[in-house]
Design an enzyme around this catalytic site. Structure first.
Site, PDB file in Angstrom:
ATOM      1  N   CYS A  78       3.823  -7.476  36.686  1.00 43.24           N
ATOM      2  CA  CYS A  78       3.717  -8.546  37.680  1.00 43.24           C
ATOM      3  C   CYS A  78       3.249  -9.859  37.059  1.00 43.24           C
ATOM      4  CB  CYS A  78       2.758  -8.124  38.798  1.00 43.24           C
ATOM      5  SG  CYS A  78       2.521  -9.410  40.041  1.00 43.24           S
ATOM      6  N   ARG A  81      -0.213 -12.175  39.023  1.00 49.09           N
ATOM      7  CA  ARG A  81      -1.530 -11.537  39.150  1.00 49.09           C
ATOM      8  C   ARG A  81      -2.721 -12.477  39.220  1.00 49.09           C
ATOM      9  NH1 ARG A  81      -1.419  -7.290  34.479  1.00 49.09           N
ATOM     10  NH2 ARG A  81       0.497  -8.336  33.800  1.00 49.09           N
ATOM     11  N   TRP A 252       4.682 -12.821  47.632  1.00 45.65           N
ATOM     12  CA  TRP A 252       5.816 -13.651  48.067  1.00 45.65           C
ATOM     13  C   TRP A 252       6.820 -13.676  46.919  1.00 45.65           C
ATOM     14  CZ3 TRP A 252       0.745 -15.326  47.802  1.00 45.65           C
ATOM     15  CH2 TRP A 252       0.402 -16.069  46.679  1.00 45.65           C
ATOM     16  N   GLU A 257      13.961 -13.866  41.395  1.00 43.91           N
ATOM     17  CA  GLU A 257      14.167 -12.466  41.814  1.00 43.91           C
ATOM     18  C   GLU A 257      15.405 -12.358  42.701  1.00 43.91           C
ATOM     19  OE1 GLU A 257       9.872 -11.974  43.354  1.00 43.91           O
ATOM     20  OE2 GLU A 257      10.415 -10.028  42.530  1.00 43.91           O
TER      21      GLU A 257
END
Ligand code: ARG
Length: 376
Positions: A78, A81, A252, A257
């Site tokens: 991720c 973070r 979000w 992506e």
């Protein structure tokens, strides 16, 4: 054929106690980092007794919240973070039936979406106990689009979910009368009683953004859209030896992506050829870089559409900077920050982002608390 799992029993029929060592290790971390008023010694005794007596123990609300946040902090894939401490945790450990899990998942969606002011949220449902596995949500995310394979092998919708769409269909799900490219899949939930049911996501729990482009008026005619909230729902959360198999969570979206993966991967919506044709690009050779040019416009359209709709979305340049801030903060706090380079670096313009030019601490699969890979 694999024999069906009997309800109320773990797959191998065994009673499974919580590992005392994992519990102690977590409590030490919790006390070291948060310095609560009560004493660690006392809590350790309590938990040791509780495990000896019942085979498991119950996290306090504060331990649960801390554990979920650290599971996020430990997620090596991720890039977002920096915000780990702001995770909102909804304690629904008393909820273990499929009906109530569906209802609470819809409440989760409504509470996190807020017309676009998305806030990072996690809902924890009942854990595994020594006697029975906890409930589980079979969907990869709470919101996903169906994929329908037609006789000629082409797919309408999201090819990634063709198998799942067939699964829920054989379970009794009826696709809309005229199936489309963006039909929301129902939730498939198994309660702690072993009973599996399907639930359609109510319209008021879903925000979607219709896609348009800042300069190409024809882009809107493509009829593309995407849901505002990415909510992973099939990764078990493990804290202090306790496994919560149903613990959906969301942040979000990052522009790439959707724009550089979901809509463009050749095994997903594969839309670059259509886009390039509309842009009038020369697609006779990869060397014209028509894919690269179309890709940039796709991501611009996604960013533009979310921004105009007032739906929170990160961009890859800013998020890259923030991630490096996070790594620096973790270092200052005396912690490592495990990261997987190939997941952290955005899928477009890699070398233009700062995260590209760094090495990271090796991910450690044994690090806890953690979100585990989905059980299949
Ligand atoms: N990449 C996934 C998707 O496109 C979402 C993963 C989680 N992303 C996030 N921004 N929290 O649906």
């Amino acid at each position: 054929m694999v024999p069906a799992q009997r309800s109320g029993e773990h797959r191998d029929g065994e009673r499974r106690s919580v590992d005392l060592y994992e519990a102690l290790e977590f409590l030490e971390l919790y006390y070291t980092e948060t310095r609560p008023a009560s004493s660690l010694e006392q809590r350790l005794h309590q938990v040791r007794d509780e495990i000896a007596e019942t085979g498991t123990y119950r996290h306090t609300n504060a331990e649960l919240t801390f554990g979920a946040r650290v599971a996020w902090r430990n997620s090596a894939r991720c890039i977002g973070r920096l915000y780990w401490q702001s995770l909102r945790v909804r304690d629904r450990r008393h909820v273990d039936t499929s009906e109530r899990i569906a209802d609470e998942s819809f409440r989760h969606l409504r509470g996190t979406t807020r017309s676009g002011q998305i806030r990072s949220t996690l809902t924890v449902f009942a854990p595994d106990t020594p006697d029975r596995p906890g409930p589980r949500i079979h969907n990869e995310q709470l919101l996903r689009y169906a994929g329908y394979r037609s006789a000629d092998g082409t797919v309408l919708g999201d090819p990634r979910y063709v198998d799942f769409t067939e699964r829920v269909s054989s379970f009794g799900w009826q696709p809309p009368a005229s199936p489309g490219r963006f039909d929301l899949l129902p939730l498939m939930i198994t309660g702690a009683d072993g009973h599996t049911q399907l639930f359609d996501v109510p319209g008021d729990a879903v925000l979607e953004v219709a896609l348009s482009h800042p300069e190409f008026p024809w882009f809107a005619e493509l009829g593309l859209r995407w849901h505002a909230v990415p909510a992973i729902s099939n990764m078990p959360l493990v804290i202090g030896g306790i496994r919560y198999p149903a613990a959906p969570f969301n942040g979000w979206y990052l522009n790439t992506e959707i724009g550089a993966r979901n809509l463009t991967d050749t095994d997903r919506y594969d839309l670059l050829p259509e886009l390039a044709a509309r842009m009038g690009l020369d697609t006779s050779s990869v060397r014209t870089m028509w894919r690269d040019r179309a890709l940039v416009e796709m991501v611009r359209a996604v960013q533009h559409s979310f921004d105009t709709a007032g739906v929170k979305m990160a961009d890859h340049h800013t998020e890259s900077e923030r991630f490096l801030d996070h790594v620096a903060r973790e270092k200052a706090a005396g912690r490592t920050c495990p990261a997987e380079w190939s997941w952290i670096v955005p899928p477009m313009s890699g070398g233009l982002t700062t995260v590209f030019h760094q090495d990271y601490d090796q991910p450690n699969p044994h690090l806890r608390p953690a979100f585990l890979p989905p059980q299949l």
